[in-house]
Design an enzyme around this catalytic site. Structure first.
Site, PDB file in Angstrom:
ATOM      1  N   GLY A 130       0.991  -0.328  -3.365  1.00 40.48           N
ATOM      2  CA  GLY A 130       1.580   0.354  -4.956  1.00 40.48           C
ATOM      3  C   GLY A 130       1.850   1.509  -4.344  1.00 40.48           C
ATOM      4  O   GLY A 130       2.242   1.759  -3.646  1.00 40.48           O
ATOM      5  N   HIS A 157      -2.521  -0.895   1.674  1.00 43.14           N
ATOM      6  CA  HIS A 157      -1.585  -0.967   2.032  1.00 43.14           C
ATOM      7  C   HIS A 157      -1.399   1.458   1.552  1.00 43.14           C
ATOM      8  O   HIS A 157      -2.231   2.062   0.509  1.00 43.14           O
ATOM      9  CB  HIS A 157      -0.188  -0.989   0.979  1.00 43.14           C
ATOM     10  CG  HIS A 157      -0.091  -2.081   1.505  1.00 43.14           C
ATOM     11  ND1 HIS A 157      -0.859  -3.661   1.170  1.00 43.14           N
ATOM     12  CD2 HIS A 157       0.744  -2.818   1.823  1.00 43.14           C
ATOM     13  CE1 HIS A 157      -0.099  -4.727   1.601  1.00 43.14           C
ATOM     14  NE2 HIS A 157       0.938  -3.964   1.793  1.00 43.14           N
ATOM     15  N   GLU A 160       2.978   4.160   3.087  1.00 43.89           N
ATOM     16  CA  GLU A 160       4.204   3.781   3.220  1.00 43.89           C
ATOM     17  C   GLU A 160       5.145   4.906   2.572  1.00 43.89           C
ATOM     18  O   GLU A 160       6.112   5.459   3.280  1.00 43.89           O
ATOM     19  CB  GLU A 160       4.985   2.321   2.322  1.00 43.89           C
ATOM     20  CG  GLU A 160       3.865   1.407   2.829  1.00 43.89           C
ATOM     21  CD  GLU A 160       3.182   0.357   1.593  1.00 43.89           C
ATOM     22  OE1 GLU A 160       4.109  -0.816   1.985  1.00 43.89           O
ATOM     23  OE2 GLU A 160       2.522   0.387   0.691  1.00 43.89           O
TER      24      GLU A 160
END
Length: 194
Positions: A130, A157, A160
Site C-alpha cells: 500500500g 512492498h 514502489e
C-alpha cells in the site's frame, strides 16, 4: 466500460491513483461463492499457462469488509478454493496474507493472528503493501516480529513510490525475505547490497 475504473489505462502515472483502483474491486466480493470463484479461477488460469507453482497474496480485509464477513471465514474460503484448484490442476499453491499499510495496527495484528492460526501447507506468510509514503514500515514492526517468530515468511512492498530509503527502513524494521517491486532500490548501491 468498467476497465478504466479497475485497471491503469490512459491515466497519468500516479501511485495513489493506482491504489484507488483496488477500492472499487473490493465491491465484487459479495458472497462466499464469489470469493471462492475468484481464488479458484486464479489457480486454474495459472495452470492453463503451465504455471507449476503459484503464490497468491490477498488481503482478508479487502475480501471481507463490504459484506462484513468474519476475517477467518474469508481466509478459510480462499484456502478451500485454492486447495481444490490445486487438486484439479496439479499446480502447487501457497498463500500470503497481505496487510494494507492504511489499516489500523489492530487490524494488522488480527491478520497476523489469522496467518499464525492457519499457517501450514497453504498459508505460508504475510505481506505489507500500500501507501508507503503515508504509512512507514516501522509502524508494523511488532506484528511482523510476531509473524517471523511464528515461522511465517515475510515479504513487504517497498521502493514502489518512494526511494531506496523506504527499502532500507523496511529491511531494518520488518526483516523480510523478499521485497515486493522495490524498483527504486537502484538509487542507492548500499541498499542494493543489503
Amino acid at each position: 466500460q468498467l476497465r478504466p475504473y479497475v485497471q491503469v489505462t490512459n491515466d497519468p502515472p500516479d501511485f495513489h491513483r493506482f491504489l484507488e483502483k483496488f477500492k472499487l474491486l473490493r465491491h465484487f466480493y459479495t458472497s462466499k461463492e464469489a470469493v471462492q470463484r475468484i481464488a479458484h479461477e486464479a489457480v486454474v488460469d495459472a495452470a492453463e499457462d503451465n504455471i507449476q507453482y503459484l503464490e497468491l497474496r490477498f488481503n482478508p480485509v479487502a475480501l471481507a469488509r463490504v459484506q462484513e464477513f468474519p476475517l477467518l471465514d474469508v481466509v478459510e474460503w480462499v484456502v478451500e478454493a485454492v486447495q481444490e484448484a490445486e487438486r484439479e490442476t496439479g499446480t502447487r499453491v501457497c498463500l500470503i496474507l497481505q496487510i494494507g499499510r492504511d489499516e489500523p495496527l489492530d487490524v494488522a495484528e488480527q491478520i497476523v493472528d489469522l496467518a499464525i492460526d492457519t499457517h501450514g501447507a497453504t498459508v505460508r506468510g504475510i505481506d505489507l503493501a500500500g501507501d508507503e509514503a503515508s504509512y512507514p514500515a516501522r509502524h508494523f514492526s511488532r506484528p511482523f516480529a510476531r509473524a517471523r517468530q511464528a515461522g511465517l515468511k515475510i515479504t513487504a512492498h517497498a521502493g514502489e513510490a518512494l526511494g531506496a530509503d523506504s527499502v532500507r527502513e523496511t529491511l531494518r524494521y520488518l526483516h523480510p525475505q523478499r521485497i515486493g517491486h522495490g524498483i527504486h532500490v537502484v538509487e542507492n548501491s548500499d541498499v542494493v547490497r543489503m
